[in-house]
Scaffold this motif. Structure first.
Motif, short mmCIF file in Angstrom:
data_model
loop_
_atom_site.label_atom_id
_atom_site.label_comp_id
_atom_site.label_asym_id
_atom_site.label_seq_id
_atom_site.Cartn_x
_atom_site.Cartn_y
_atom_site.Cartn_z
N MET A 179 0.87 -1.17 0.00
CA MET A 179 0.00 0.00 0.00
C MET A 179 0.91 1.22 0.00
O MET A 179 1.86 1.29 0.77
CB MET A 179 -0.91 0.01 1.23
N PHE A 180 0.61 2.19 -0.86
CA PHE A 180 1.48 3.36 -0.97
C PHE A 180 0.63 4.62 -1.02
O PHE A 180 -0.24 4.76 -1.89
CB PHE A 180 2.34 3.27 -2.24
N CYS A 181 0.89 5.53 -0.10
CA CYS A 181 0.17 6.81 -0.12
C CYS A 181 1.01 7.84 -0.87
O CYS A 181 2.12 8.17 -0.44
CB CYS A 181 -0.12 7.30 1.29
N TYR A 182 0.49 8.31 -1.99
CA TYR A 182 1.25 9.31 -2.74
C TYR A 182 0.88 10.71 -2.24
O TYR A 182 -0.28 11.02 -2.00
CB TYR A 182 1.00 9.18 -4.25
N VAL A 183 1.90 11.52 -2.05
CA VAL A 183 1.73 12.88 -1.55
C VAL A 183 2.18 13.86 -2.64
O VAL A 183 3.33 13.84 -3.04
CB VAL A 183 2.57 13.13 -0.27
N ARG A 215 -5.37 -5.73 4.64
CA ARG A 215 -4.20 -5.16 3.97
C ARG A 215 -3.36 -4.32 4.93
O ARG A 215 -2.13 -4.31 4.84
CB ARG A 215 -4.65 -4.35 2.75
N ILE A 216 -4.01 -3.63 5.84
CA ILE A 216 -3.28 -2.87 6.85
C ILE A 216 -2.43 -3.81 7.70
O ILE A 216 -1.29 -3.51 8.06
CB ILE A 216 -4.24 -2.06 7.74
N LYS A 217 -2.95 -4.97 7.99
CA LYS A 217 -2.26 -5.92 8.85
C LYS A 217 -1.13 -6.65 8.13
O LYS A 217 -0.09 -6.95 8.73
CB LYS A 217 -3.27 -6.94 9.39
N HIS A 218 -1.29 -6.96 6.83
CA HIS A 218 -0.37 -7.88 6.17
C HIS A 218 0.53 -7.26 5.11
O HIS A 218 1.50 -7.90 4.69
CB HIS A 218 -1.17 -9.02 5.52
N TYR A 219 0.26 -6.03 4.65
CA TYR A 219 1.01 -5.47 3.53
C TYR A 219 2.12 -4.51 4.00
O TYR A 219 2.08 -3.98 5.12
CB TYR A 219 0.08 -4.70 2.59
N THR A 220 3.09 -4.29 3.12
CA THR A 220 4.02 -3.18 3.31
C THR A 220 3.21 -1.90 3.11
O THR A 220 2.50 -1.75 2.12
CB THR A 220 5.15 -3.22 2.27
N LYS A 221 3.32 -0.98 4.06
CA LYS A 221 2.55 0.26 4.02
C LYS A 221 3.55 1.41 3.94
O LYS A 221 4.24 1.70 4.93
CB LYS A 221 1.65 0.37 5.24
#
Length: 326
Positions: A85-89, A142-148
């Motif tokens: 999961m990737f948050c783009y800024v 996804r919050i629990k298992h993914y690269t964030k």
């Protein structure tokens, strides 16, 4: 047995986020190489950033911090194949990061993201998957298992970079029509400017706009919105935090984290940007901001400073930076 005790102590030390000092201490003490190799400087740096984020989130929650109901996950890209999961800024190399995720898609596969033109990137972005399309259980999984992952930038530098990109360097007509004309109409002091002054938005006027209670109530545009509001760090609890100030090394670490090291080329700054950096100009533009306005601006972005371990600067500190770029 002795090595096991040392290993446990090392884990405890790392949990308190002492950063690179730990590595230096271990090297001085001449401990076995296996322990020095157990945690690289990059791993310690990341552990430090993540721990400080979690510590600050816990503090804010205790202070009554809550997510706004209107906030959504529309900035968080999800790639199920690479479990990330990737948050783009915006204004934190976001176009190039979106290029990477578009390149990871099977139907737009390429090792060189720069084959995608900047204008096309934001059109093709709709082909990506975002977290707000999932159900609550799917989000929690996804919050629990993914690269964030998230990449951030010194907040006041990002504010100026957004202003520069939308109102100064490119004279973006869309932003000029949507924001610029209103800013000039409301905040330009007609008594102190020449009647022939038809210039674009001044940075002082832009800061006035950001500080206006009406603007704050309406909400900021994504290009100058707090990244803590865009990315919900106290809910997502990112386990990879990159910074614009160490972009190249952090990007390499991120690509390694998602098993794409050597498979994707992240563009270097000089290949797509030919002007002075915003860092070099920071002291010049903030010199014209009144001390009270400057202090109020840092208060608005205080959450970003605290969560991502940036020192909240004084106006005097920013002025000192001018010497570095002369």
């Amino acid at each position: 047995m002795r090595h096991m005790k040392l290993k446990r102590r090392l884990n405890v030390l790392l949990s308190f986020s002492l950063g690179a000092v730990i590595i230096e201490y271990l090297a001085v003490k001449g401990l076995p190489e296996c322990f020095l190799n157990r945690y690289t400087a990059e791993e310690v740096k990341m552990s430090t950033r993540v721990d400080k984020l979690n510590h600050m989130c816990n503090w804010l929650v205790n202070k009554g911090y809550k997510l706004k109901e209107s906030q959504r996950f529309k900035h968080i890209i999800v790639d199920d194949k690479y479990k990330v999961m990737f948050c783009y800024v915006p204004k934190v190399a976001c176009t190039n990061f979106i290029r990477i995720f578009l390149s990871l898609k099977d139907n737009i596969n390429s090792s060189d993201p720069m084959h995608l033109k900047a204008g096309d990137v934001h059109i093709l972005k709709k082909n990506l998957t975002f977290l707000d399309t999932f159900s609550v259980p799917e989000v929690e999984y996804r919050i629990k298992h993914y690269t964030k992952a998230i990449f951030v930038r010194e907040p006041l530098e990002r504010v100026f970079s957004a202003f520069r990109n939308k109102f100064l360097k490119t004279n973006n007509q869309i932003f000029m029509h949507s924001f610029g004309e209103k800013i000039i109409r409301i905040y330009r002091n007609k008594s102190t400017v020449n009647s022939s002054d038809t210039g674009g938005v001044k940075f002082t006027e832009f800061v006035q706009y950001l500080l206006d209670g009406k603007t704050i109530k309406q909400g900021y545009n994504e290009h100058w919105e707090l990244f803590s509001n865009l990315c919900h760090p106290c809910l997502i609890r990112y386990n990879f935090i990159g910074k614009y100030e160490s972009l190249e090394t952090d990007v390499n670490s991120f690509l390694k984290q998602i098993s794409m090291e050597g498979k994707i080329k992240f563009p270097k700054r000089e290949t797509y940007y030919k002007h002075k950096s915003s860092t070099e100009l920071l002291s010049v533009v903030y010199e014209n901001i009144q001390p009270e306005m400057f202090e109020n601006l840092t208060k608005i972005f205080e959450k970003d400073y605290l969560l991502f371990d940036y020192e909240i600067p004084s106006r005097k500190q920013i002025m000192k930076k001018r010497v570095l770029f002369r």
